[in-house]
Design a protein around this motif. Sequence first.
Motif, PDB file in Angstrom:
ATOM      1  N   GLU A 285      34.847   3.905 -34.723  1.00 50.64           N
ATOM      2  CA  GLU A 285      34.601   2.758 -35.402  1.00 50.64           C
ATOM      3  C   GLU A 285      33.493   2.643 -35.760  1.00 50.64           C
ATOM      4  OE1 GLU A 285      36.611  -1.548 -35.986  1.00 50.64           O
ATOM      5  OE2 GLU A 285      36.438  -0.889 -34.085  1.00 50.64           O
ATOM      6  N   MET A 286      32.505   2.212 -34.730  1.00 48.71           N
ATOM      7  CA  MET A 286      30.997   2.023 -35.079  1.00 48.71           C
ATOM      8  C   MET A 286      30.417   3.152 -35.995  1.00 48.71           C
ATOM      9  SD  MET A 286      27.956   1.155 -32.123  1.00 48.71           S
ATOM     10  CE  MET A 286      27.920   3.047 -31.617  1.00 48.71           C
ATOM     11  N   ASN A 289      31.521   2.490 -39.456  1.00 42.42           N
ATOM     12  CA  ASN A 289      30.876   1.268 -40.003  1.00 42.42           C
ATOM     13  C   ASN A 289      29.259   1.642 -40.296  1.00 42.42           C
ATOM     14  OD1 ASN A 289      33.416  -0.107 -39.848  1.00 42.42           O
ATOM     15  ND2 ASN A 289      32.882  -1.105 -38.041  1.00 42.42           N
ATOM     16  N   ASN A 290      28.803   2.289 -39.593  1.00 48.48           N
ATOM     17  CA  ASN A 290      27.506   2.684 -39.953  1.00 48.48           C
ATOM     18  C   ASN A 290      26.994   4.025 -40.557  1.00 48.48           C
ATOM     19  OD1 ASN A 290      25.489   0.544 -38.420  1.00 48.48           O
ATOM     20  ND2 ASN A 290      27.668   0.967 -37.179  1.00 48.48           N
ATOM     21  N   ASP A 291      27.938   4.418 -41.349  1.00 49.93           N
ATOM     22  CA  ASP A 291      27.806   5.712 -41.965  1.00 49.93           C
ATOM     23  C   ASP A 291      26.625   5.712 -42.870  1.00 49.93           C
ATOM     24  OD1 ASP A 291      29.086   8.350 -43.055  1.00 49.93           O
ATOM     25  OD2 ASP A 291      28.567   7.495 -44.755  1.00 49.93           O
TER      26      ASP A 291
END
Length: 303
Positions: A285-286, A289-291
């Motif tokens: 998930e992180m 979210n930081n793509d």
Amino acid sequence: MVLAEIEHRTGKHVSELFDLIAGTSTGGIIALALTVPDETGAPRYQAQDLVALYAEKGERIFSRSIWHTIEAVGNIKGVKYTCEGIETVLEDVFGETRLKDALTDVIVTSYDIERQEPFLFKSIKAGRDTRHDFLMRHAARSTSAAPTFFEPHKLETEDSGQYRALIDGLVFASNPALVGFVEAKNKYPAHNSFLVASLGTGAAPGRIIYDDVRHWGVMQWTEPLLDIVLNGINAAVDYQMKQLLPPQDDGTRYFRFQAHLDSVNEPMDNVESSNIRTLRLIAEEMIGNNDSALKSLCDHLLK
């Protein structure tokens, strides 16, 4: 898992992408493992291999006999785990590889409890002076000797009868980004432009409410105090790095990746398969979210 994503996106090994890798505690183990050469001089491990290492060897690292549990009264009168498990795993991972053999410069933190001072394992010093060239597995054991979990590591030195009594570097550098940055500045004094990727191992939960704690004593404060100290150090270093490396015309120069944990998966010795899966999902998930930040970082690294 973030490092594995970086390797996947760039098509290069971490040791090829960074001039220096700094680590504390479990991060110290990862930093060292990513710089271990195989018999041909190529990287022995990919970042993805280390994901599997934690999933498969966690129970061995955090293992204890019934007799030890009784003798230590759980964790009250002794360390929670004997060092046999973690030392066996570290020997399997690192073998006889020494610091001077690191594929790229690496720096790992620990703290000498007898001399009351930080002790840093540096591959660059190991290459210059045999007195600083320790086995990687000993450096890994020292940086991960978390108080109450494992006994301190007695590191023998070349001086006859002398040693270092070392514990986990988290007591002063739970976030080693600043340690690494200072080392890089010293190594490259003529350079003014640096790129830093800082990877956290999860922010501990547990907001503490005044009315709940104002009458607490030693017993109540003991457990949450460590989380408070570590969160404080991490936040302070994050702030300092943002000030030291503000964005430049060509983009961001300091990247911080940190996940948020809950009270269920926060204990570092929870190696149940269900918890390992939860941690992997949190990491996924992180990463999602930081793509854009990961894309920017990888673009910089490939330049």
